[in-house]
Design an enzyme around this catalytic site. Sequence first.
Site, short mmCIF file in Angstrom:
data_model
loop_
_atom_site.label_atom_id
_atom_site.label_comp_id
_atom_site.label_asym_id
_atom_site.label_seq_id
_atom_site.Cartn_x
_atom_site.Cartn_y
_atom_site.Cartn_z
N GLU A 199 -14.38 3.69 -6.82
CA GLU A 199 -13.28 4.60 -7.40
C GLU A 199 -12.69 4.14 -8.61
OE1 GLU A 199 -12.28 7.59 -6.22
OE2 GLU A 199 -13.27 7.62 -4.32
N CYS A 234 -4.51 6.19 -11.45
CA CYS A 234 -5.92 6.34 -12.00
C CYS A 234 -6.04 7.77 -12.38
CB CYS A 234 -6.99 6.09 -11.14
SG CYS A 234 -6.77 6.54 -9.46
P1 NAD Z 1 -9.18 -4.49 -11.70
O1 NAD Z 1 -10.71 -3.89 -11.61
O2 NAD Z 1 -8.87 -5.46 -12.52
O3 NAD Z 1 -9.04 -5.19 -10.21
C1 NAD Z 1 -9.32 -4.43 -8.92
C2 NAD Z 1 -9.83 -5.20 -7.99
O4 NAD Z 1 -10.92 -5.80 -8.22
C3 NAD Z 1 -8.73 -6.53 -7.52
O5 NAD Z 1 -8.83 -6.68 -6.13
C4 NAD Z 1 -9.49 -7.58 -8.33
O6 NAD Z 1 -9.08 -8.75 -7.53
C5 NAD Z 1 -10.96 -7.25 -7.93
N1 NAD Z 1 -11.86 -8.04 -9.02
C6 NAD Z 1 -11.39 -8.28 -10.15
N2 NAD Z 1 -12.83 -9.03 -10.70
C7 NAD Z 1 -13.78 -8.93 -9.73
C8 NAD Z 1 -14.96 -9.47 -9.63
N3 NAD Z 1 -15.81 -10.06 -10.37
N4 NAD Z 1 -15.63 -9.43 -8.34
C9 NAD Z 1 -14.95 -8.88 -7.36
N5 NAD Z 1 -13.78 -8.39 -7.55
C10 NAD Z 1 -13.11 -8.50 -8.71
O7 NAD Z 1 -8.53 -3.13 -11.49
P2 NAD Z 1 -6.73 -3.15 -11.36
O8 NAD Z 1 -5.97 -3.62 -12.57
O9 NAD Z 1 -6.26 -3.85 -9.95
O10 NAD Z 1 -6.45 -1.71 -11.13
C11 NAD Z 1 -6.28 -0.78 -12.21
C12 NAD Z 1 -7.65 -0.01 -12.37
O11 NAD Z 1 -7.83 0.52 -11.12
C13 NAD Z 1 -7.43 1.26 -13.29
O12 NAD Z 1 -8.75 1.40 -14.02
C14 NAD Z 1 -7.16 2.36 -12.34
O13 NAD Z 1 -7.69 3.52 -13.12
C15 NAD Z 1 -8.27 1.93 -11.30
N6 NAD Z 1 -7.73 2.84 -10.00
C16 NAD Z 1 -8.64 3.63 -9.62
C17 NAD Z 1 -8.27 4.69 -8.42
C18 NAD Z 1 -9.33 5.69 -8.07
O14 NAD Z 1 -9.14 6.36 -7.00
N7 NAD Z 1 -10.35 6.12 -8.86
C19 NAD Z 1 -7.15 4.28 -7.88
C20 NAD Z 1 -6.53 3.23 -8.21
C21 NAD Z 1 -6.67 2.56 -9.35
#
Ligand code: NAD
Length: 503
Positions: free
Chosen positions: A276, A310
């Site tokens: 997602e 998102c």
């Molecule tokens: P992010 O991708 O920076 O982080 C999300 C998660 O991934 C966190 O738990 C983070 O610790 C982890 N993470 C980061 N790097 C990693 C790696 N190399 N390996 C494993 N895990 C890792 O996103 P964010 O800033 O927390 O959230 C915002 C983003 O999420 C926006 O782009 C938003 O659109 C998206 N989002 C999507 C949905 C959906 O349902 N499509 C819902 C909510 C948020």
Amino acid sequence: MSINTAPMTAHGAATYLVPGIDAEGAFPVPTDLLIGDAWVAGAGGARIDILNPATGGVLTSVADATVADGMAALDAAQAAAAAWAATPPRARAVILQRCFHAIVEHADWLAQLIALENGKALPDARGEVLYAAEFFRWYAEEAVRINGDIAIAPAGGNRIMVQYQPIGISLLITPWNFPAAMATRKIAPALAAGCTCILKPAEETPLTALAIGEILRQAGVPAGVVNIVNTSDPAALCSAILRDRRTRKLSFTGSTEVGRILLREASHNVINSSMELGGNAPFLVLDDADLDAAIDGAMIAKMRNAGEACTAANRFYVQQGIYPAFVEKLVEKMGALALGAGTDAATQCGAMINRAAIDKIETLVNDAVAKGARVRLGGKTPDGEGFFYPPSVLADVPLDADLLREEIFGPVAAVMAFTDIEDAVRMANDTEFGLAAYVYTENMKLGLQLAERLEYGMVALNRGLVSDPAAPFGGVKQSGLGREGAHHGLLEFTEAKYIAVNW
Ligand code: NAD
């Protein structure tokens, strides 16, 4: 199946008591790692500070999991896997129902906790808690309906039997913007399907996940079925778990950038992945739209979670005839929102998650203005403590502005006029993202035709909100793979087993 009832926080684990609440039944939130049947401090002994975005100050700290802790969580998930998969669906459903009721019972102080660590306004936080709880109710109902198929092979002779089995140990990785709902949207279907899991919440907002972990434990989720590890090094911990052959499922919500990295990590052991990812939602308003309804929808689609969603409307394309009135009303409504700490009762637009979020919004707004956008409201970071950005409206945004290509993830509405509907559809689809889109028109025939032509996983027609546990949530193109919610979300945690039978 053991059922725990006593708060484990009495067992000496580090805890955090949510301040400013008089809600009955609140308990100190564990701030360690949930591994098997225990809250543990972690092998390294390090802690991660958790900030209050409204002040920039430290709320508390949580245990920082090492790779060894991640592997201990995997051991715990493995130890619990066979018994949980063998637990009758009705028994799993009863536990999920208890989780639903327990979260609702704790809604007030959970909302306060979300407002504190995420910064969002209390009404948003409370809405999130109830939405989060609903995934348990929905999947309690779905857990007893994991039906297979049977058919006669077209050539005759054998029967084709299909059974849906739990996919196995699942790694769940969640973002900070919906710290409760993004976790329960994964945990509930995983448990309903018969899978055990390891949840890795976002570094910024782990307290909500930890509180939910304790609530689930008290509601009777057996030890090891849900494990929770926070870490300052998610890449190392998640990579180790994904490269262990016991892990069978990755379910990720977050940015497209990190999604790509995780798909590469998951490729080593060919792990089934649900993604997602980010969005860039267009919001189309046609000349014949009901203006008040379109404005109400725009306020929800743009301002729920102060734009940190998102599904947030990122680009408003408004037909020329209704454009001046739409901009006027949007400015009026957005300008009336009270900006402040999420925990203040009067607040309608809370803080952004951190300084980096403010920097990104400022860069996007400055770029659009330099290219010719007109600031009709806001557009400037206020002085003072905390990570605040005011509700803002940019009109006549030029097509080459960066904010039309990137998620703003803040309370900034970018509005543009169009004349020809074909142009609006082309502009709406001109993005690598495809999560949610919005259309306002009184012409339902045209609206449904547009909904089919918009390259998005979800289209809201005369509505500002798509999220519903009973609906398949997800994106096309680079917004994701798979769906959460509905029956689809349950099947993501199963494998189809085909048995060819002669009888
Ligand atoms: P992010 O991708 O920076 O982080 C999300 C998660 O991934 C966190 O738990 C983070 O610790 C982890 N993470 C980061 N790097 C990693 C790696 N190399 N390996 C494993 N895990 C890792 O996103 P964010 O800033 O927390 O959230 C915002 C983003 O999420 C926006 O782009 C938003 O659109 C998206 N989002 C999507 C949905 C959906 O349902 N499509 C819902 C909510 C948020």
